[in-house]
Design a protein around this motif. Sequence first.
Motif, PDB file in Angstrom:
ATOM      1  N   THR A  93       0.833  -1.185   0.000  1.00  0.00           N
ATOM      2  CA  THR A  93       0.000   0.000   0.000  1.00  0.00           C
ATOM      3  C   THR A  93       0.871   1.240   0.000  1.00  0.00           C
ATOM      4  O   THR A  93       2.003   1.200   0.511  1.00  0.00           O
ATOM      5  N   PRO A  94       0.392   2.357  -0.556  1.00  0.00           N
ATOM      6  CA  PRO A  94      -0.832   2.534  -1.322  1.00  0.00           C
ATOM      7  C   PRO A  94      -0.666   2.051  -2.756  1.00  0.00           C
ATOM      8  O   PRO A  94       0.459   1.852  -3.213  1.00  0.00           O
ATOM      9  N   PRO A  95      -1.771   1.858  -3.484  1.00  0.00           N
ATOM     10  CA  PRO A  95      -1.671   1.420  -4.877  1.00  0.00           C
ATOM     11  C   PRO A  95      -0.981   2.473  -5.739  1.00  0.00           C
ATOM     12  O   PRO A  95      -0.987   3.662  -5.423  1.00  0.00           O
ATOM     13  N   ILE A  96      -0.395   1.990  -6.831  1.00  0.00           N
ATOM     14  CA  ILE A  96       0.464   2.835  -7.663  1.00  0.00           C
ATOM     15  C   ILE A  96       0.095   2.656  -9.129  1.00  0.00           C
ATOM     16  O   ILE A  96      -0.496   1.639  -9.515  1.00  0.00           O
ATOM     17  N   THR A  97       0.416   3.639  -9.953  1.00  0.00           N
ATOM     18  CA  THR A  97       0.201   3.539 -11.388  1.00  0.00           C
ATOM     19  C   THR A  97       1.379   4.144 -12.132  1.00  0.00           C
ATOM     20  O   THR A  97       2.073   5.025 -11.605  1.00  0.00           O
ATOM     21  N   ALA A  98       1.602   3.659 -13.344  1.00  0.00           N
ATOM     22  CA  ALA A  98       2.578   4.262 -14.252  1.00  0.00           C
ATOM     23  C   ALA A  98       1.836   5.148 -15.246  1.00  0.00           C
ATOM     24  O   ALA A  98       0.632   4.953 -15.487  1.00  0.00           O
ATOM     25  N   ARG A  99       2.544   6.106 -15.829  1.00  0.00           N
ATOM     26  CA  ARG A  99       1.941   6.965 -16.851  1.00  0.00           C
ATOM     27  C   ARG A  99       2.927   7.178 -17.995  1.00  0.00           C
ATOM     28  O   ARG A  99       4.143   7.056 -17.822  1.00  0.00           O
ATOM     29  N   SER A 100       2.372   7.527 -19.143  1.00  0.00           N
ATOM     30  CA  SER A 100       3.187   7.752 -20.333  1.00  0.00           C
ATOM     31  C   SER A 100       3.864   9.115 -20.264  1.00  0.00           C
ATOM     32  O   SER A 100       3.485   9.991 -19.463  1.00  0.00           O
ATOM     33  N   ALA A 101       4.831   9.298 -21.141  1.00  0.00           N
ATOM     34  CA  ALA A 101       5.500  10.602 -21.224  1.00  0.00           C
ATOM     35  C   ALA A 101       4.504  11.710 -21.515  1.00  0.00           C
ATOM     36  O   ALA A 101       4.602  12.814 -20.970  1.00  0.00           O
ATOM     37  N   ALA A 102       3.518  11.425 -22.374  1.00  0.00           N
ATOM     38  CA  ALA A 102       2.523  12.447 -22.712  1.00  0.00           C
ATOM     39  C   ALA A 102       1.695  12.835 -21.491  1.00  0.00           C
ATOM     40  O   ALA A 102       1.428  14.024 -21.250  1.00  0.00           O
ATOM     41  N   ASP A 103       1.265  11.833 -20.710  1.00  0.00           N
ATOM     42  CA  ASP A 103       0.480  12.131 -19.507  1.00  0.00           C
ATOM     43  C   ASP A 103       1.300  12.905 -18.492  1.00  0.00           C
ATOM     44  O   ASP A 103       0.794  13.829 -17.831  1.00  0.00           O
ATOM     45  N   ILE A 104       2.562  12.553 -18.342  1.00  0.00           N
ATOM     46  CA  ILE A 104       3.422  13.230 -17.373  1.00  0.00           C
ATOM     47  C   ILE A 104       3.708  14.657 -17.833  1.00  0.00           C
ATOM     48  O   ILE A 104       3.687  15.598 -17.032  1.00  0.00           O
ATOM     49  N   THR A 105       3.935  14.839 -19.126  1.00  0.00           N
ATOM     50  CA  THR A 105       4.158  16.183 -19.654  1.00  0.00           C
ATOM     51  C   THR A 105       2.939  17.067 -19.431  1.00  0.00           C
ATOM     52  O   THR A 105       3.067  18.277 -19.198  1.00  0.00           O
ATOM     53  N   ALA A 106       1.742  16.468 -19.475  1.00  0.00           N
ATOM     54  CA  ALA A 106       0.520  17.251 -19.275  1.00  0.00           C
ATOM     55  C   ALA A 106       0.452  17.860 -17.876  1.00  0.00           C
ATOM     56  O   ALA A 106      -0.221  18.886 -17.680  1.00  0.00           O
ATOM     57  N   PHE A 107       1.134  17.263 -16.894  1.00  0.00           N
ATOM     58  CA  PHE A 107       1.179  17.869 -15.562  1.00  0.00           C
ATOM     59  C   PHE A 107       1.859  19.238 -15.598  1.00  0.00           C
ATOM     60  O   PHE A 107       1.684  20.047 -14.688  1.00  0.00           O
ATOM     61  N   LEU A 108       2.664  19.481 -16.616  1.00  0.00           N
ATOM     62  CA  LEU A 108       3.472  20.695 -16.705  1.00  0.00           C
ATOM     63  C   LEU A 108       2.823  21.774 -17.565  1.00  0.00           C
ATOM     64  O   LEU A 108       3.447  22.806 -17.836  1.00  0.00           O
ATOM     65  N   GLU A 109       1.599  21.543 -17.991  1.00  0.00           N
ATOM     66  CA  GLU A 109       0.914  22.525 -18.841  1.00  0.00           C
ATOM     67  C   GLU A 109       0.810  23.874 -18.124  1.00  0.00           C
ATOM     68  O   GLU A 109       0.511  23.942 -16.936  1.00  0.00           O
ATOM     69  N   GLY A 110       1.080  24.934 -18.871  1.00  0.00           N
ATOM     70  CA  GLY A 110       1.048  26.278 -18.305  1.00  0.00           C
ATOM     71  C   GLY A 110       2.353  26.700 -17.678  1.00  0.00           C
ATOM     72  O   GLY A 110       2.497  27.853 -17.262  1.00  0.00           O
ATOM     73  N   LEU A 111       3.322  25.800 -17.619  1.00  0.00           N
ATOM     74  CA  LEU A 111       4.632  26.097 -17.066  1.00  0.00           C
ATOM     75  C   LEU A 111       5.669  26.068 -18.189  1.00  0.00           C
ATOM     76  O   LEU A 111       5.447  25.474 -19.246  1.00  0.00           O
ATOM     77  N   GLU A 112       6.797  26.695 -17.959  1.00  0.00           N
ATOM     78  CA  GLU A 112       7.879  26.710 -18.942  1.00  0.00           C
ATOM     79  C   GLU A 112       8.920  25.666 -18.551  1.00  0.00           C
ATOM     80  O   GLU A 112       9.483  25.707 -17.449  1.00  0.00           O
ATOM     81  N   LEU A 113       9.165  24.717 -19.462  1.00  0.00           N
ATOM     82  CA  LEU A 113      10.079  23.631 -19.167  1.00  0.00           C
ATOM     83  C   LEU A 113      11.513  24.125 -19.049  1.00  0.00           C
ATOM     84  O   LEU A 113      11.948  24.984 -19.813  1.00  0.00           O
ATOM     85  N   VAL A 114      12.229  23.577 -18.097  1.00  0.00           N
ATOM     86  CA  VAL A 114      13.670  23.769 -17.993  1.00  0.00           C
ATOM     87  C   VAL A 114      14.322  22.661 -18.811  1.00  0.00           C
ATOM     88  O   VAL A 114      13.940  21.488 -18.705  1.00  0.00           O
ATOM     89  N   GLU A 115      15.280  23.017 -19.642  1.00  0.00           N
ATOM     90  CA  GLU A 115      15.963  22.004 -20.447  1.00  0.00           C
ATOM     91  C   GLU A 115      16.625  20.957 -19.544  1.00  0.00           C
ATOM     92  O   GLU A 115      17.134  21.300 -18.489  1.00  0.00           O
ATOM     93  N   PRO A 116      16.579  19.690 -19.942  1.00  0.00           N
ATOM     94  CA  PRO A 116      16.169  19.143 -21.237  1.00  0.00           C
ATOM     95  C   PRO A 116      14.712  18.723 -21.313  1.00  0.00           C
ATOM     96  O   PRO A 116      14.362  17.930 -22.198  1.00  0.00           O
ATOM     97  N   GLY A 117      13.849  19.202 -20.428  1.00  0.00           N
ATOM     98  CA  GLY A 117      12.456  18.780 -20.436  1.00  0.00           C
ATOM     99  C   GLY A 117      12.292  17.436 -19.767  1.00  0.00           C
ATOM    100  O   GLY A 117      13.196  16.926 -19.103  1.00  0.00           O
ATOM    101  N   PRO A 118      11.105  16.802 -19.930  1.00  0.00           N
ATOM    102  CA  PRO A 118      10.886  15.487 -19.322  1.00  0.00           C
ATOM    103  C   PRO A 118      11.748  14.413 -19.997  1.00  0.00           C
ATOM    104  O   PRO A 118      11.640  14.180 -21.200  1.00  0.00           O
ATOM    105  N   VAL A 119      12.611  13.801 -19.227  1.00  0.00           N
ATOM    106  CA  VAL A 119      13.488  12.722 -19.698  1.00  0.00           C
ATOM    107  C   VAL A 119      13.607  11.697 -18.576  1.00  0.00           C
ATOM    108  O   VAL A 119      13.152  11.935 -17.458  1.00  0.00           O
ATOM    109  N   SER A 120      14.217  10.556 -18.867  1.00  0.00           N
ATOM    110  CA  SER A 120      14.544   9.636 -17.787  1.00  0.00           C
ATOM    111  C   SER A 120      15.266  10.415 -16.704  1.00  0.00           C
ATOM    112  O   SER A 120      16.205  11.179 -16.983  1.00  0.00           O
ATOM    113  N   CYS A 121      14.822  10.273 -15.449  1.00  0.00           N
ATOM    114  CA  CYS A 121      15.375  11.118 -14.390  1.00  0.00           C
ATOM    115  C   CYS A 121      16.879  10.920 -14.234  1.00  0.00           C
ATOM    116  O   CYS A 121      17.581  11.823 -13.772  1.00  0.00           O
ATOM    117  N   SER A 122      17.381   9.762 -14.638  1.00  0.00           N
ATOM    118  CA  SER A 122      18.821   9.528 -14.565  1.00  0.00           C
ATOM    119  C   SER A 122      19.590  10.355 -15.590  1.00  0.00           C
ATOM    120  O   SER A 122      20.809  10.520 -15.465  1.00  0.00           O
TER     121      SER A 122
END
Length: 270
Positions: free
Chosen positions: A219-248
């Motif tokens: 617990t608690p239950p968990i889910t994965a999301r696609s790059a597109a869904d994760i990028t949508a969390f950032l709508e209205g914000l200005e991305l810092v380079e390099p944008g959404p990438v593998s966190c490593s």
Amino acid sequence: MSQSRTPPGGPARPDTGVAHNARVWNHWIGGKDTYEVDRRVGDHVASMIPVIRDIARADRDFLGRAVTYLTRERAVRQFLDIGAGLPTGDNTHEIAQRVAPDSRVVYVDNDPTVLVHARALLAGSPEGATDCVEADVRDPETIVRRAAGTLDVTRPVAVMMLGILNFVLDTDQARDIVRRIMAAVPSGSFLVLTHPTADAEVGGEPQVRAMEFWNENATPPITARSAADITAFLEGLELVEPGPVSCSQWRAAPGSALVVPQYGAVAVKP
């Protein structure tokens, strides 16, 4: 964001019969604040997706690079770390206050047991401030109100949401949470997030079966999301380079080859 219940009239008692994400995560990065059930479930997940320990370490390293970047290069002095989990080495306030001792950091979790650990271990610099508050990610207004006891929310704040939105299973609700939190902080504030994915291009397919096992046994239950869904969390914000990438890979040292199925991103509120 870990979960526990507080008995009426008494302190929180951890459920030692069910694995909890804060403790399992602590196990994956080499911590000792775990129970046998956490180690058993964590090790089984690791047998299904051996890269999970790399993911945990990469997420932690991303935290270090992001906080260092924001403190050193963007002059951020306030951090709101939501879903902080159990303390370990190089926590947000330690990283920020090494660069800028006057940094102010508030940790948020909804597990009273996590907060007991945090308040005992997370002593900040005398020039800055460090606090821990109990609140749930699904209640942004309470988070901001309680954090305002330490942070000046009329000045920029870096909102840290590392590995927390994946515990909000409804994507529309998760987006609404982000919108409400970012609406409560001023222009010049940042959103820092990581999120697991099943995207094949970053090796995420094994996460599907591993998450099914997790949701049946922890617990608690968990889910994965696609790059597109994760990028949508950032709508209205200005991305810092390099944008959404593998966190490593986010602002990693040149030549770093590790790619993990966990996206990381930093964005600024215009």
